[in-house]
Design an enzyme around this catalytic site. Sequence first.
Site, short mmCIF file in Angstrom:
data_model
loop_
_atom_site.label_atom_id
_atom_site.label_comp_id
_atom_site.label_asym_id
_atom_site.label_seq_id
_atom_site.Cartn_x
_atom_site.Cartn_y
_atom_site.Cartn_z
N THR A 124 19.96 -63.14 70.77
CA THR A 124 20.73 -63.83 71.75
C THR A 124 19.85 -65.30 72.19
O THR A 124 18.72 -65.44 71.97
CB THR A 124 20.56 -63.08 73.06
OG1 THR A 124 21.02 -63.86 73.98
CG2 THR A 124 19.01 -62.68 73.23
N TYR A 148 16.37 -59.49 79.69
CA TYR A 148 17.02 -59.21 78.72
C TYR A 148 16.36 -60.28 77.52
O TYR A 148 16.10 -59.96 76.35
CB TYR A 148 18.34 -59.80 78.95
CG TYR A 148 19.45 -59.72 77.82
CD1 TYR A 148 19.59 -58.70 77.04
CD2 TYR A 148 19.80 -60.91 77.60
CE1 TYR A 148 20.36 -58.89 76.07
CE2 TYR A 148 20.79 -61.10 76.33
CZ TYR A 148 21.30 -59.87 75.61
OH TYR A 148 21.84 -60.29 74.68
#
Length: 337
Positions: A124, A148
């Site tokens: 990501t 995250y």
Amino acid sequence: MIDRDEKPAVLVTGGAGYIGSHAVLALLDAGWPVVVIDNLVTGFRSAVPDAAIFAEGDIADQRLVGRLIAEQRIKAIVHFAGSVVVPESVADPLKYYENNTVKSRALIESAVKGEVRHFIFSSTAATYGIPEQVPVAETARTEPINPYGWSKLMSERMLADTAAAHPLNYCALRYFNVAGADPQGRSGQSTAGATHLIKVAVEAATGKRSHVSVYGTDYDTPDGTGVRDYIHVSDLAAAHVDALEKLIADPETSHVMNCGYGRGFSVLEVLDAVDRVTNLKLDRRLQPRRAGDPDALIADNSRILATLPWRPRRDDLDTIVADALAWERTLAGRGGE
């Protein structure tokens, strides 16, 4: 290009989820035998095509994963399974370190034990945190601002160290903002309570939501709202197929590559596109900005363009919105998944 008859089986983790199901379709369309493992906590069994072998289970179950690798003669893993909601990662960091880091470690160990040679990881742009320069390149400093991002970056580090110690190469694909749905209507984003802007906007356009919240109008951007690089999920899925062929063709080399189009659209520009495609006017409600949101996050995609034959095919905002809207209408017709 690898001959269709020579393609080994690929294990896709999280293949019943949004991005994973599109990658399964892309792999099958390209002639790869596919095995899917998904615990169906957030995925949908209906998202897995009949042409793929399906196993319900957890990627941390090394007995199950090891059996699948041996019985199906798996030679490559494409790893999507994990948790992906940034605000939830801040509220429940241990869930994210468990699902995204600890379980990835178990999966990587299963790959090594099963002599799997190739590994593609769903990473990501959150690994960059708030970038110092936009567009952001893979060489930029990685300083995530939420659990995250850290959970994904830790998994990248594990892969790099494992590849240095074992006969395994990997490709970490750092996604920017993924949106849209399969143009043939075979899959799309079905997750309840999704937080991604285009998904939220098309839900509002189909009456599932009453309005769209715009978080922050004081960013250092042309219209004051945050700018993001939106990539069509089918283009992203195609990048995984090309990355897999690259890993097999050059087994001594690993890669980290951004997946984006290299240009961004603001929140208001996205909502304008939804208005255009639907011929409606969404109810927009201005809210304070959320902590940690960068002004702009746009990919420098020169590395993936130079490394893979991949080229975007659906890099048009109205097309992305139209495909997302078509899927939302399909869901509405089914009464949801």
